[in-house]
Write a protein that holds these residues in place. Structure first.
Motif, PDB file in Angstrom:
ATOM      1  N   UNK A  19       1.983  -3.201  11.198  1.00  0.00           N
ATOM      2  CA  UNK A  19       1.636  -4.338  10.473  1.00  0.00           C
ATOM      3  C   UNK A  19       0.320  -4.420   9.975  1.00  0.00           C
ATOM      4  N   UNK A  20      -0.015  -4.466   8.755  1.00  0.00           N
ATOM      5  CA  UNK A  20      -1.674  -5.005   8.238  1.00  0.00           C
ATOM      6  C   UNK A  20      -1.283  -6.231   7.339  1.00  0.00           C
ATOM      7  N   UNK A  21      -2.605  -6.656   7.028  1.00  0.00           N
ATOM      8  CA  UNK A  21      -2.722  -7.764   6.100  1.00  0.00           C
ATOM      9  C   UNK A  21      -3.519  -7.436   4.934  1.00  0.00           C
ATOM     10  N   UNK A  31      -6.505  -3.335  -0.409  1.00  0.00           N
ATOM     11  CA  UNK A  31      -7.255  -2.754   0.686  1.00  0.00           C
ATOM     12  C   UNK A  31      -6.511  -3.684   2.076  1.00  0.00           C
ATOM     13  N   UNK A  32      -6.282  -2.983   3.123  1.00  0.00           N
ATOM     14  CA  UNK A  32      -5.589  -3.576   3.977  1.00  0.00           C
ATOM     15  C   UNK A  32      -6.264  -3.339   5.646  1.00  0.00           C
ATOM     16  N   UNK A  75      -0.546  -9.564  -2.854  1.00  0.00           N
ATOM     17  CA  UNK A  75      -1.480 -10.705  -2.965  1.00  0.00           C
ATOM     18  C   UNK A  75      -2.297 -10.440  -1.769  1.00  0.00           C
ATOM     19  N   UNK A  76      -3.727 -11.203  -1.640  1.00  0.00           N
ATOM     20  CA  UNK A  76      -4.636 -11.131  -0.710  1.00  0.00           C
ATOM     21  C   UNK A  76      -4.027 -12.157   0.225  1.00  0.00           C
ATOM     22  N   UNK A  81       4.326  -4.183   6.342  1.00  0.00           N
ATOM     23  CA  UNK A  81       4.642  -2.908   7.257  1.00  0.00           C
ATOM     24  C   UNK A  81       4.299  -1.744   6.502  1.00  0.00           C
ATOM     25  N   UNK A  82       3.312  -1.093   6.979  1.00  0.00           N
ATOM     26  CA  UNK A  82       2.870   0.179   6.329  1.00  0.00           C
ATOM     27  C   UNK A  82       3.264   1.534   7.217  1.00  0.00           C
TER      28      UNK A  82
END
Length: 168
Positions: A19-21, A31-32, A75-76, A81-82
Motif C-alpha cells: 500500500x502507498x499514499x 508520487x507515492x 488525488x493527493x 495498492x501498487x
C-alpha cells in the motif's frame, strides 16, 4: 498509449503488492510514499531497511517516494495498492550489485594475470567497477523502459470514512 484490461490472468505476471499514499501529482505523474505495514520494526532487518535511520521522518519518507505514471484520476491523500513483478527484486539486485562487482573482479583478475602488479590491478579493478556501474545504469533504464521493475497501480483503497459521512 492506451491501457487494455484483460480478464485472463495467465497473461498477467505475479505481483508483490504493497500500500502507498499519493503525496503529490506533478505533470500527470503521481508520487507515492509506501505505507509501513503492521510488522515493520519487528523483523530481523528492521534497523537497516530504511524505515528507521538517521534524519527526520519527513526526509526518510521523501527518500522513499516513487513515481507512478499513468495514474490518471488519483488525488493527493488517496491510498492505493501498487504491485511490482515478483522477479523485479532479483533483477534489480543483480543489476545494481552483481554487474558492477563481476566486472570489477573480472577486469582486476585480467590485469593481475597480464601485468602481475598490485598497483595495476587496483587501477584496473576501479576501472572495471566504473564500467560495471555504467552497464548497470544502462540495464536499469532498459528494465524500467520495458516495465519490468516499474510499480503498477493494482487498485484504489476505499476510504472507510467516505461510507459514513453525511452528504449535506
Amino acid at each position: 498509449m492506451t491501457a487494455s484490461i484483460s480478464c485472463d490472468a495467465s497473461d498477467m505476471p505475479a505481483l508483490m503488492e504493497g500500500t502507498a499514499r499519493v503525496v503529490a501529482i506533478r505533470e500527470g505523474i503521481a508520487w507515492l510514499e509506501p505505507e509501513q505495514g503492521g510488522s515493520c520494526g519487528g523483523c530481523a532487518s528492521a534497523a537497516t531497511c530504511g524505515s528507521k535511520g538517521i534524519g527526520t521522518l519527513a526526509s526518510r519518507l521523501e527518500a522513499r517516494r516513487f513515481p507512478l505514471a499513468g495514474a490518471a484520476g488519483l488525488a493527493v491523500g488517496e491510498r492505493v495498492v501498487v504491485g511490482v513483478r515478483e522477479d523485479a527484486l532479483v533483477k534489480a539486485s543483480l543489476t545494481a550489485y552483481a554487474i558492477p562487482l563481476v566486472t570489477m573482479f573480472a577486469v582486476g583478475a585480467l590485469a593481475q594475470a597480464i601485468a602481475g602488479r598490485d598497483a595495476v590491478t587496483v587501477v584496473a579493478s576501479l576501472a572495471g567497477l566504473t564500467i560495471g556501474l555504467g552497464l548497470s545504469r544502462v540495464l536499469a533504464r532498459l528494465l524500467a523502459a520495458r516495465g519490468e521493475v516499474t510499480p503498477r497501480l493494482v487498485r484504489r483503497i476505499a476510504n472507510p470514512l467516505d461510507c459514513h459521512q453525511e452528504h449535506r
